[in-house]
Design a protein around this motif. Structure first.
Motif, short mmCIF file in Angstrom:
data_model
loop_
_atom_site.label_atom_id
_atom_site.label_comp_id
_atom_site.label_asym_id
_atom_site.label_seq_id
_atom_site.Cartn_x
_atom_site.Cartn_y
_atom_site.Cartn_z
N UNK A 50 20.98 32.24 33.65
CA UNK A 50 20.41 33.47 34.19
C UNK A 50 19.11 33.18 34.95
N UNK A 51 18.26 32.35 34.35
CA UNK A 51 16.95 32.05 34.94
C UNK A 51 17.04 31.20 36.21
N UNK A 52 18.20 30.60 36.47
CA UNK A 52 18.39 29.88 37.72
C UNK A 52 18.47 30.85 38.90
N UNK A 53 18.86 32.10 38.61
CA UNK A 53 19.08 33.08 39.67
C UNK A 53 18.08 34.23 39.66
N UNK A 54 17.46 34.49 38.52
CA UNK A 54 16.62 35.67 38.36
C UNK A 54 15.23 35.29 37.87
N UNK A 55 14.27 36.17 38.14
CA UNK A 55 12.89 35.99 37.68
C UNK A 55 12.43 37.30 37.04
N UNK A 56 12.66 37.45 35.74
CA UNK A 56 12.24 38.69 35.08
C UNK A 56 10.72 38.75 34.92
N UNK A 57 10.22 39.94 34.65
CA UNK A 57 8.79 40.10 34.37
C UNK A 57 8.46 39.64 32.96
N UNK A 58 9.35 39.99 32.03
CA UNK A 58 9.14 39.69 30.61
C UNK A 58 10.45 39.20 30.00
N UNK A 59 10.35 38.21 29.14
CA UNK A 59 11.50 37.76 28.34
C UNK A 59 11.19 38.07 26.89
N UNK A 60 12.10 38.80 26.26
CA UNK A 60 12.02 39.03 24.81
C UNK A 60 12.96 38.02 24.19
N UNK A 61 12.40 37.10 23.43
CA UNK A 61 13.14 35.93 22.96
C UNK A 61 13.19 35.88 21.44
N UNK A 62 14.40 35.89 20.90
CA UNK A 62 14.58 35.71 19.46
C UNK A 62 14.40 34.23 19.15
N UNK A 63 14.08 33.92 17.91
CA UNK A 63 13.88 32.53 17.54
C UNK A 63 15.18 31.84 17.15
N UNK A 64 15.94 32.43 16.24
CA UNK A 64 17.15 31.76 15.75
C UNK A 64 18.35 32.20 16.59
N UNK A 65 18.79 31.29 17.46
CA UNK A 65 19.91 31.55 18.35
C UNK A 65 21.03 30.56 18.03
N UNK A 66 22.26 30.86 18.41
CA UNK A 66 23.39 29.99 18.05
C UNK A 66 23.26 28.55 18.54
N UNK A 67 22.58 28.35 19.67
CA UNK A 67 22.49 27.00 20.23
C UNK A 67 21.08 26.41 20.21
N UNK A 79 7.45 26.08 31.92
CA UNK A 79 7.42 25.01 32.92
C UNK A 79 8.12 25.44 34.21
N UNK A 80 9.21 26.18 34.07
CA UNK A 80 10.03 26.55 35.23
C UNK A 80 9.73 27.94 35.78
N UNK A 81 9.12 28.79 34.99
CA UNK A 81 8.82 30.17 35.38
C UNK A 81 7.45 30.55 34.82
N UNK A 82 6.39 29.96 35.33
CA UNK A 82 5.06 30.14 34.72
C UNK A 82 4.54 31.58 34.75
N UNK A 83 5.04 32.42 35.65
CA UNK A 83 4.56 33.80 35.73
C UNK A 83 5.29 34.74 34.78
N UNK A 84 6.37 34.29 34.18
CA UNK A 84 7.13 35.13 33.26
C UNK A 84 6.41 35.20 31.92
N UNK A 85 6.27 36.41 31.40
CA UNK A 85 5.65 36.61 30.09
C UNK A 85 6.73 36.50 29.02
N UNK A 86 6.39 35.86 27.91
CA UNK A 86 7.35 35.65 26.82
C UNK A 86 6.86 36.36 25.55
N UNK A 87 7.73 37.22 25.02
CA UNK A 87 7.48 37.87 23.74
C UNK A 87 8.47 37.28 22.75
#
Length: 127
Positions: A50-67, A79-87
């Motif tokens: 997704x991030x190869x094509x899009x630049x969101x304003x905010x990413x809401x990121x869970x910790x425990x993911x399947x992979x 490193x790849x999207x320094x302006x994106x905010x991560x929650x």
């Protein structure tokens, strides 16, 4: 009463990386505003695509993911999207919070959180 309305001019896209269907539905309900565009994936691999094509304003990121762990994915995002905010969202453990913030998360929200906590966090990041 806390003003939790998000500023529409500043909110473009919120990207959710969460594998639990109930939590994703809850996040979608909490963020359902006409000015917010939401996208959702369930894995780190799908998030990378997704991030190869899009630049969101905010990413809401869970910790425990399947992979993998979201805390490990934060450095890739920054490193790849320094302006994106991560929650980072997770059940609270001091280690997860510390690692998330050390890896570049802009905010850490402990599950369960309220709509007001989520709104105010995103509003704070976008100002």
């Amino acid at each position: 009463m806390l003003n939790t309305k998000l500023p529409p001019a500043q909110t473009k896209k919120i990207f959710i990386v969460e594998d639990e269907g109930d939590m994703c539905l809850l996040l979608n309900i909490m963020l359902q505003e006409k000015s917010i565009e939401l996208e959702h994936v369930k894995t780190i691999a799908a998030a990378q695509e997704y991030l190869k094509k899009e630049e969101p304003s905010v990413i809401i990121l869970d910790n425990k993911l399947p992979d993998g762990l979201g805390v490990d994915f934060i450095s890739y995002i920054k490193q790849n999207h320094p302006d994106v905010k991560v929650v980072m969202i997770s059940g609270y453990t001091p280690e997860a919070k510390d690692i998330a913030l050390e890896n570049g998360a802009d905010l850490f929200l402990e599950k369960p959180f309220t709509r007001e906590q989520l709104y105010s966090s995103i509003k704070e990041l976008l100002n």
